[in-house]
Design an enzyme around this catalytic site. Structure first.
Site, short mmCIF file in Angstrom:
data_model
loop_
_atom_site.label_atom_id
_atom_site.label_comp_id
_atom_site.label_asym_id
_atom_site.label_seq_id
_atom_site.Cartn_x
_atom_site.Cartn_y
_atom_site.Cartn_z
N ASP A 1 -4.37 8.28 6.75
CA ASP A 1 -4.11 9.03 5.52
C ASP A 1 -2.60 9.21 5.43
O ASP A 1 -2.03 10.02 6.16
CB ASP A 1 -4.83 10.38 5.56
CG ASP A 1 -4.56 11.23 4.33
OD1 ASP A 1 -3.92 10.74 3.38
OD2 ASP A 1 -5.00 12.40 4.31
N MET A 2 -1.96 8.44 4.57
CA MET A 2 -0.51 8.49 4.53
C MET A 2 0.02 8.31 3.12
O MET A 2 -0.58 7.62 2.30
CB MET A 2 0.09 7.40 5.42
CG MET A 2 -0.30 5.98 5.03
SD MET A 2 0.48 4.76 6.09
CE MET A 2 1.36 3.80 4.87
N SER A 3 1.13 8.98 2.86
CA SER A 3 1.84 8.73 1.61
C SER A 3 2.81 7.59 1.85
O SER A 3 3.10 7.23 2.99
CB SER A 3 2.59 9.99 1.16
OG SER A 3 3.60 10.31 2.10
N HIS B 1 -1.61 20.29 2.06
CA HIS B 1 -2.57 19.91 1.03
C HIS B 1 -3.84 20.75 1.09
O HIS B 1 -4.85 20.43 0.48
CB HIS B 1 -2.92 18.42 1.16
CG HIS B 1 -1.77 17.53 0.79
ND1 HIS B 1 -0.61 17.48 1.52
CD2 HIS B 1 -1.60 16.68 -0.26
CE1 HIS B 1 0.23 16.62 0.95
NE2 HIS B 1 -0.34 16.14 -0.12
N TRP C 1 12.72 -0.86 1.66
CA TRP C 1 12.36 -1.70 0.51
C TRP C 1 10.90 -2.12 0.55
O TRP C 1 10.29 -2.34 -0.50
CB TRP C 1 13.27 -2.94 0.46
CG TRP C 1 13.37 -3.69 1.75
CD1 TRP C 1 12.56 -4.70 2.18
CD2 TRP C 1 14.32 -3.46 2.79
NE1 TRP C 1 12.95 -5.12 3.43
CE2 TRP C 1 14.04 -4.39 3.84
CE3 TRP C 1 15.39 -2.58 2.95
CZ2 TRP C 1 14.78 -4.46 5.01
CZ3 TRP C 1 16.12 -2.65 4.12
CH2 TRP C 1 15.82 -3.57 5.13
N LYS C 2 10.31 -2.19 1.74
CA LYS C 2 8.89 -2.57 1.84
C LYS C 2 8.00 -1.45 1.27
O LYS C 2 7.03 -1.73 0.56
CB LYS C 2 8.52 -2.86 3.29
CG LYS C 2 9.24 -4.08 3.85
CD LYS C 2 8.84 -4.35 5.29
CE LYS C 2 9.59 -5.57 5.83
NZ LYS C 2 9.21 -5.90 7.22
N GLY D 1 -6.04 9.43 12.88
CA GLY D 1 -7.08 10.45 12.78
C GLY D 1 -7.37 11.16 14.07
O GLY D 1 -8.04 12.20 14.08
#
Length: 332
Positions: free
Chosen positions: A173-175, A44, A225-226, A304
């Protein structure tokens, strides 16, 4: 190859000025792209820069546009990004959420019609540097199947939560996919397989092969599924609060643009117990660090912590970048 941070930021700045960004905006863009790469999030940072330039050339990122407030309800505001650069819009909206939080205890800015904010942790750190807790999230184009489905209908909608801390901020920070697609592409560039399955291949089988996953962009939701449910909820909140576009509508476009984001900041200083807050954080971190490890030589980390370590190492040794990506940037 390794590049000094100062050299990288200077090259980026000259590139953005060349593309007609005002000096202040060029400086901000160069700083954020460099900082993301410095902490090891090349996916990114520098790796995504050529795509950002392509969006500028196509007119999808409006060079002169930036976010503007369209409605206010006390500590809650709606803003329109006017399809400006995502980094510039997100920085502005995070600053506004911080201002609202310091006036009201909490502040929320919902943003529509913006572009990719690149590394979401940038704005978590921005809030933490201002002594604010933050909860930030964005929707995306469809790139994951809802659990049980074949085709992508939900986004990997990144979620950022940050907490200010004297000895180093805590920044999640996660997708909502097991791997961000930029990270999957990073493995592809290195010619490596993912350490765990990251999505489905053309035969509807889970795969750790970046090439097979990127062919159709069907990422694996975290927690199965979560994660699928969490993705939908974040999309709903970003869309409703901003009155912007959902993943469904973003998916009708050829390119990922016009996304919706939320910036929520909390000012914990209103409680007047900073020492207690720091003590509680240290207690949690010490408890998770002090655990018997499964494998000798491993270590547990708080969110982090590894990014901060990577930053210090790269400041000393230079930032590792893919040579083909650096050539692309220099050609631009």
């Amino acid at each position: 190859m390794r590049i000094k941070p100062e050299q990288m930021q200077d090259v980026f700045y000259k590139l953005f000025v060349k593309y007609k960004f005002a000096e202040g905006k060029a400086e901000l863009l160069a700083k954020v792209f460099t900082e993301s790469t410095l902490v090891g999030v090349n996916s990114h940072g520098i790796n995504r820069l050529p795509l950002f330039v392509e969006y500028v050339e196509k007119g999808l990122v409006k060079i002169e546009a930036e976010a503007e407030k369209v409605a206010t309800f006390g500590s809650l505001e709606r803003w329109d990004g006017n399809f400006g650069a995502g980094i510039i819009n997100a920085t502005k909206c995070t600053n506004r959420a911080i201002e609202l939080a310091k006036s009201h205890g909490m502040g929320l800015v919902a943003l529509r019609n913006t572009n990719h904010w690149m590394r979401g942790g940038t704005y978590g750190k921005q809030a933490a540097d201002a002594d604010c807790i933050s909860i930030l999230f964005t929707n995306t184009q469809p790139n994951m199947p809802p659990w049980g489905g074949k085709d992508s209908r939900i986004g990997n909608n990144p979620l950022v939560i940050s907490i200010p801390r004297e000895q180093g901020h805590v920044i999640l920070d996660m997708s909502i996919s097991q791997f961000a697609f930029g990270k999957i592409n990073e493995y592809r560039l290195r010619g490596e397989k993912l350490p765990f399955p990251g999505g489905w291949d053309a035969n509807n089988e889970l795969s750790n092969d970046p090439e097979k996953i990127l062919t159709k962009e069907r990422g694996l939701p975290i927690g199965y599924w979560k994660g699928s449910a969490l993705s939908m909820i974040l999309d709903m909140l970003a869309t409703l609060l901003s009155a912007g576009d959902s993943t469904c509508k973003i998916g009708t476009r050829e390119f990922e643009t016009g996304i919706s984001q939320v910036f929520l900041c909390i000012y914990p200083a209103v409680f007047g117990d900073r020492n207690i807050q720091e003590k509680l954080l240290e207690e949690i971190i010490a408890y998770t660090h002090d655990v018997e490890l499964m494998n000798t030589g491993d270590k547990t980390y708080y969110p982090g912590e590894r990014s901060a370590m990577t930053r210090l190492r790269n400041l000393k040794e230079g930032i590792p970048v893919n040579s083909s990506i650096w050539k692309k940037v220099m050609a631009l």
